[in-house]
Each structure stands twice: as structure tokens, then as C-alpha cells.
Design an enzyme around this catalytic site. Structure first.
Site, mmCIF file in Angstrom:
data_model
loop_
_atom_site.group_PDB
_atom_site.id
_atom_site.type_symbol
_atom_site.label_atom_id
_atom_site.label_comp_id
_atom_site.label_asym_id
_atom_site.label_seq_id
_atom_site.Cartn_x
_atom_site.Cartn_y
_atom_site.Cartn_z
ATOM 1 N N GLY A 45 39.623 34.734 22.483
ATOM 2 C CA GLY A 45 40.357 33.462 22.679
ATOM 3 C C GLY A 45 41.855 33.693 22.627
ATOM 4 N N ALA A 46 42.319 34.716 23.388
ATOM 5 C CA ALA A 46 43.725 35.146 23.275
ATOM 6 C C ALA A 46 44.620 34.564 24.354
ATOM 7 C CB ALA A 46 43.781 36.667 23.317
ATOM 8 N N THR A 48 45.645 31.471 24.650
ATOM 9 C CA THR A 48 46.479 30.344 24.213
ATOM 10 C C THR A 48 46.503 30.279 22.685
ATOM 11 O OG1 THR A 48 46.850 27.946 24.498
ATOM 12 C CG2 THR A 48 44.569 28.643 24.289
ATOM 13 N N ILE A 50 46.809 30.254 18.714
ATOM 14 C CA ILE A 50 46.979 31.281 17.676
ATOM 15 C C ILE A 50 46.589 32.670 18.216
ATOM 16 C CG2 ILE A 50 46.154 31.995 15.386
ATOM 17 C CD1 ILE A 50 45.736 28.939 14.790
ATOM 18 N N SER A 174 38.490 28.371 8.768
ATOM 19 C CA SER A 174 39.351 27.201 8.590
ATOM 20 C C SER A 174 39.103 26.612 7.209
ATOM 21 C CB SER A 174 39.016 26.144 9.643
ATOM 22 O OG SER A 174 39.584 24.902 9.298
ATOM 23 N N TYR A 200 31.526 21.262 13.466
ATOM 24 C CA TYR A 200 32.673 22.185 13.359
ATOM 25 C C TYR A 200 32.724 22.792 11.955
ATOM 26 C CZ TYR A 200 37.441 24.045 13.481
ATOM 27 O OH TYR A 200 38.538 24.882 13.406
HETATM 28 N N1 LIG Z 1 44.983 24.964 15.110
HETATM 29 C C1 LIG Z 1 44.638 24.707 13.852
HETATM 30 O O1 LIG Z 1 45.203 23.807 13.198
HETATM 31 C C2 LIG Z 1 43.579 25.498 13.190
HETATM 32 C C3 LIG Z 1 42.882 26.499 13.840
HETATM 33 N N2 LIG Z 1 41.903 27.193 13.183
HETATM 34 C C4 LIG Z 1 41.169 28.254 13.867
HETATM 35 O O2 LIG Z 1 42.071 29.092 14.565
HETATM 36 C C5 LIG Z 1 41.412 29.696 15.684
HETATM 37 C C6 LIG Z 1 42.281 29.581 16.910
HETATM 38 O O3 LIG Z 1 42.380 28.216 17.255
HETATM 39 P P1 LIG Z 1 43.621 27.583 18.048
HETATM 40 O O4 LIG Z 1 44.498 28.612 18.584
HETATM 41 O O5 LIG Z 1 44.152 26.529 17.189
HETATM 42 O O6 LIG Z 1 42.813 26.859 19.236
HETATM 43 P P2 LIG Z 1 43.024 26.804 20.827
HETATM 44 O O7 LIG Z 1 42.111 25.728 21.304
HETATM 45 O O8 LIG Z 1 44.461 26.710 21.167
HETATM 46 O O9 LIG Z 1 42.468 28.219 21.286
HETATM 47 C C7 LIG Z 1 41.096 28.495 21.223
HETATM 48 C C8 LIG Z 1 40.770 29.693 22.098
HETATM 49 O O10 LIG Z 1 39.352 29.879 22.046
HETATM 50 C C9 LIG Z 1 38.905 30.046 23.378
HETATM 51 N N3 LIG Z 1 37.495 29.699 23.578
HETATM 52 C C10 LIG Z 1 36.881 28.512 23.426
HETATM 53 N N4 LIG Z 1 35.602 28.599 23.818
HETATM 54 C C11 LIG Z 1 35.390 29.889 24.202
HETATM 55 C C12 LIG Z 1 34.301 30.595 24.736
HETATM 56 N N5 LIG Z 1 33.119 30.015 25.016
HETATM 57 N N6 LIG Z 1 34.443 31.924 25.018
HETATM 58 C C13 LIG Z 1 35.628 32.529 24.806
HETATM 59 N N7 LIG Z 1 36.707 31.906 24.341
HETATM 60 C C14 LIG Z 1 36.596 30.590 24.044
HETATM 61 C C15 LIG Z 1 39.807 29.137 24.193
HETATM 62 O O11 LIG Z 1 39.727 29.453 25.579
HETATM 63 P P3 LIG Z 1 40.086 28.334 26.715
HETATM 64 O O12 LIG Z 1 41.574 28.180 26.693
HETATM 65 O O13 LIG Z 1 39.551 28.926 27.959
HETATM 66 O O14 LIG Z 1 39.368 27.097 26.301
HETATM 67 C C16 LIG Z 1 41.144 29.486 23.570
HETATM 68 O O15 LIG Z 1 41.602 30.699 24.090
HETATM 69 C C17 LIG Z 1 40.051 29.008 15.775
HETATM 70 O O16 LIG Z 1 39.078 29.839 15.193
HETATM 71 C C18 LIG Z 1 40.210 27.751 14.943
HETATM 72 O O17 LIG Z 1 39.004 27.310 14.388
HETATM 73 C C19 LIG Z 1 41.613 26.947 11.881
HETATM 74 C C20 LIG Z 1 42.265 25.980 11.202
HETATM 75 C C21 LIG Z 1 43.292 25.169 11.790
HETATM 76 C C1 LIG Z 2 47.487 13.374 12.117
HETATM 77 C C2 LIG Z 2 48.305 13.809 10.968
HETATM 78 C C3 LIG Z 2 48.251 15.073 10.474
HETATM 79 C C4 LIG Z 2 47.482 16.064 11.228
HETATM 80 C C5 LIG Z 2 46.374 16.681 10.823
HETATM 81 C C6 LIG Z 2 45.735 17.661 11.667
HETATM 82 C C7 LIG Z 2 46.191 17.844 13.046
HETATM 83 C C8 LIG Z 2 44.711 18.389 11.157
HETATM 84 C C9 LIG Z 2 44.060 19.413 11.898
HETATM 85 C C10 LIG Z 2 43.176 20.209 11.333
HETATM 86 C C11 LIG Z 2 42.536 21.244 12.064
HETATM 87 C C12 LIG Z 2 42.836 21.464 13.466
HETATM 88 C C13 LIG Z 2 41.651 22.037 11.440
HETATM 89 C C14 LIG Z 2 40.984 23.091 12.092
HETATM 90 O O1 LIG Z 2 40.202 23.813 11.577
HETATM 91 C C15 LIG Z 2 49.027 15.506 9.282
HETATM 92 C C16 LIG Z 2 49.933 16.646 9.648
HETATM 93 C C17 LIG Z 2 48.098 15.952 8.171
HETATM 94 C C18 LIG Z 2 49.872 14.394 8.687
HETATM 95 C C19 LIG Z 2 50.329 13.423 9.681
HETATM 96 C C20 LIG Z 2 49.150 12.798 10.357
#
Ligand SMILES: NC(=O)C1=CN([C@@H]2O[C@H](COP(=O)(O)OP(=O)(O)OC[C@H]3O[C@@H](n4cnc5c(N)ncnc54)[C@H](OP(=O)(O)O)[C@@H]3O)[C@@H](O)[C@H]2O)C=CC1
Ligand SMILES: CC1=C(/C=C/C(C)=C/C=C/C(C)=C/C=O)C(C)(C)CCC1
Length: 329
Positions: A45-46, A48, A50, A174, A200
Site C-alpha cells: 500500500g505504498a 499513497t 503513510i 492501529s 476494522y
Molecule cells: N491514517 C490514520 O489515521 C491511521 C492509519 N492507520 C494504519 O496505517 C496504514 C496506512 O494507512 P493510510 O496511509 O492512512 O491509508 P491510505 O488509505 O491513505 O492508504 C492505504 C493503502 O492501502 C492500499 N490498499 C487498500 N486495499 C488494498 C489491496 N486490496 N491490495 C493492496 N493494497 C491495498 C491502498 O491502495 P489504493 O490507493 O489503491 O486504494 C493504499 O495504498 C493502515 O494499515 C491503517 O490501518 C492506523 C491508524 C490511524
Molecule cells: C473528527 C475529529 C477528529 C478526527 C478523528 C479521526 C480522523 C480519527 C481517525 C482515526 C483513524 C483513521 C484510525 C485508524 O485506524 C479529531 C482530530 C479527534 C478531533 C476533531 C474532530
């Protein structure tokens, strides 16, 4: 001093302070400056978010980077962008759809055949709170991609990775695992009503349990496995929920959002740290929140659940047959 200069310097100081504070709340940068020249890293998942920032940071450190993505157009663009920014030409786009065991096996075969070594595997890809979709193999999408896909991929690459000195497996979980529960009677959401959040959270709990069981099975080898929470970052992860920065940019929550939510670059630091830090050599079976080792939720430390999840996952992905297929090249 005229009053406009005083006001401007106050605004400047406040802005500078806010940026410094955001950097602090962002969790800090990877403290290690280690180079990884000569090492091969796979990031799933590189294209976009993280994953892309992780690939970029590791490319800057001189590694051979394999960006494993399902959409080759996006993957090639991201790889080109990283090559341009780092002048590291050992950055490659490879096809991997974690929602297809056929694709996972093909990817693994290519890596086993074509790569001399694999030093670091970063299981980063995920899908969050999508509708009740199924993978090609009929698994619920979040459990299928986030856990089972990475479970199969990792197992297929284990022998290759064991051949490198001190290789590392990093599972991006997460904080959401805290609300997770593994329903062994219905791992795939076939009996009960589908709940996007619970699915999730189950998949992210599975990431930590898988890491811990893997670390246990790897004892006595030089291969380690750790999991992490990257922090809440503004990426495309919220694409099925409407929870992303632009959704809040015109609301009163915008400054709070900007302040509390990390940039993808900040959120990539824990993965980079776990991949390169010299002080983490030999550290295995641990969970990190940002750059600090933390205790995960109690259900993530349940050894019986971890063992059972491994066995159920191995049955679901037909692990033995897949291993035989990928070895018989
Ligand atoms: N962002 C956050 O706040 C948090 C993120 N995380 C974790 O961080 C990691 C990265 O997430 P993040 O960068 O935020 O998410 P993004 O949605 O930005 O990136 C996710 C990536 O996973 C890829 N992906 C999804 N489905 C598949 C599949 N079937 N095969 C291969 N690749 C796939 C996507 O590809 P495509 O672009 O093609 O869909 C994309 O490249 C995840 O494990 C997420 O659970 C944990 C906590 C918080
Ligand atoms: C809406 C909102 C928030 C956003 C929370 C988000 C976006 C949480 C995402 C969690 C994820 C993506 C977890 C993945 O594992 C804050 C910043 C708490 C405070 C302001 C209101």
C-alpha cells in the site's frame, strides 16, 4: 517599534509556537540516521498516505524499495515521484492485490525468484470501514485485506527473509485494536449483521495478535516482528467514511483537526524507526505507539487467541498448499 511590527512579531511567534507544538504532538521524527544501503524493503500500500511516505523516507536512506500496490498506474506514479525526489533509482513498482490470494502468490513468487534478499517487510496497506465487500476468495474485505492478505504474504516470504541477517517484519496496526474483538465463530461476518467499525477494529486487533504469534514462532531466528500504531493522520484511509481533513476544512473544527492530526510524513516515522533503528535489533513481539513501546490492549496479549487466530487463518488461506506452490518454482 511601531505597533504593526509588534503585532506581526506576536503573530509570527504564535504561529511558530503552534508549528513546533504540532511537531511535538506529531510524535517526533525517527531518531536513527541509519543508512540501509544494500537492504531490500517491501512496503505494501505504498502508492499513497503513510505507505508512500515510508517508501520515500527509506529510499532517502539508500534502500532498494519495492512498492507493492494493487493499482499499477498509481504505483508507477508514486515510484517515479520518489525516484525523482531522492535520486534513488532502486525504487520499483510491483503489483500486489491483497484481496486476491492468486495475486499474493504471484507477487511472492516474483520476489522469491527475482530478489536476492528481503530485509524488511512493512505490512502497511489497509482498507477502513468499506461497505460489506468480499475479496476474490470470499473473505470480508477488511479482515481479508488487512489481516489474511498480510498473513499469507508474510508466510510466503518468511524463508526468503530468514536468509538475510537481522530482517524485520513490521505490521501497521492501529489504536483502534483496543475496541477490537475476534469473533472466532464468525471471523468473516457471514452470520451476524455487518458492522463497518467493528470489522476494522477486529482486523487491527488481528494485526497485533498475528505479530505476537509470529514473533513467538520466530524465536531462535534473527527475524523479528513488531506492530505499531502510526498516529491519526490525514490520508485517504477515511475514503469510505468522509473523515478526512478536507471534510472539516470549512468547519469550526478545522484548526483542531490541523493541530491534532499528523501529516502522512509524521505518521510514517514509526514504520521508518522500526525498520532502521539500530537499538531495535533483536526486539520482537512488541507494540509501538508512535516511537514508544507500549502495552497493547489486554485482548491483544491473549496467547490462546493469537494461536487460534494463526490456525484459523492458515486454514482459510490454505497456507500449506500455498507454501508448496510457491516453493515449487
Ligand atoms: N491514517 C490514520 O489515521 C491511521 C492509519 N492507520 C494504519 O496505517 C496504514 C496506512 O494507512 P493510510 O496511509 O492512512 O491509508 P491510505 O488509505 O491513505 O492508504 C492505504 C493503502 O492501502 C492500499 N490498499 C487498500 N486495499 C488494498 C489491496 N486490496 N491490495 C493492496 N493494497 C491495498 C491502498 O491502495 P489504493 O490507493 O489503491 O486504494 C493504499 O495504498 C493502515 O494499515 C491503517 O490501518 C492506523 C491508524 C490511524
Ligand atoms: C473528527 C475529529 C477528529 C478526527 C478523528 C479521526 C480522523 C480519527 C481517525 C482515526 C483513524 C483513521 C484510525 C485508524 O485506524 C479529531 C482530530 C479527534 C478531533 C476533531 C474532530
Amino acid at each position: 517599534m511601531n505597533k504593526y511590527v509588534v503585532r506581526a512579531s506576536m503573530v509570527g511567534t504564535a504561529l511558530g509556537g503552534a508549528i513546533l507544538l504540532k511537531d511535538y504532538t506529531g510524535g517526533g521524527n525517527c531518531p536513527s540516521k541509519a543508512s540501509i544501503i544494500g537492504q531490500t524493503v517491501i512496503v505494501t500500500g505504498a502508492n499513497t498516505g503513510i505507505g508512500k511516505e515510508t517508501a520515500l523516507e527509506l529510499a532517502k536512506r539508500g534502500g532498494r524499495i519495492i512498492m507493492a500496490c494493487r493499482d499499477m498506474g498509481k504505483c508507477e506514479n508514486a515510484a517515479r515521484d520518489i525516484r525523482g525526489k531522492t535520486l534513488n533509482h532502486n525504487v520499483f513498482a510491483r503489483h500486489l492485490d491483497l484481496a486476491s490470494s492468486k495475486s499474493i502468490k504471484e507477487f511472492a513468487k516474483t520476489i522469491i525468484n527475482e530478489e536476492e534478499r528481503v530485509d524488511v517487510l512493512i505490512n502497511n496497506a489497509a482498507v477502513m470501514r468499506c461497505p460489506h465487500w468480499k475479496t476474490e476468495d470470499n473473505f470480508e474485505m477488511q479482515f481479508g485485506v488487512n489481516h489474511l492478505g498480510h498473513f499469507l504474504l508474510t508466510n510466503l516470504l518468511l524463508e526468503k527473509m530468514k536468509r538475510s541477517e537481522n530482517s524485520r517484519i513490521i505490521n501497521v496496526s492501529s489504536l483502534a485494536h483496543i475496541a477490537g474483538d475476534i469473533d472466532f465463530d464468525d471471523l468473516n461476518w457471514e452470520k451476524k449483521k455487518y458492522n463497518t467499525k467493528a470489522a476494522y477494529c477486529q482486523s487491527k486487533l488481528a494485526n497485533v495478535l498475528f505479530t505476537n504469534e509470529l514473533a513467538k514462532r520466530l524465536q531462535g531466528t534473527k527475524l523479528t516482528a513488531n506492530s505499531l500504531h502510526p498516529g491519526v493522520a490525514d490520508t485517504e484511509l477515511g475514503r469510505h467514511t468522509g473523515m478526512h481533513q478536507s471534510a472539516f476544512s470549512s468547519t469550526i473544527l478545522a484548526p483542531l483537526f490541523w493541530f491534532l492530526v499528523k501529516s502522512p510524513k509524521q505518521a510514517a516515522q514509526p514504520s521508518v524507526y522500526l525498520a532502521v533503528a539500530e537499538n531495535l535489533q533483536g526486539v520482537s513481539g512488541k507494540y509501538f505507539n508512535a516511537l514508544k513501546e507500549k502495552e497493547p490492549a489486554p485482548q491483544a496479549l491473549d496467547e490462546e487467541s493469537a494461536r487460534k487466530l494463526w490456525e484459523e487463518s492458515a486454514k482459510l488461506v490454505h497456507l500449506e498448499e500455498a507454501l508448496t506452490e510457491c516453493k515449487a518454482l
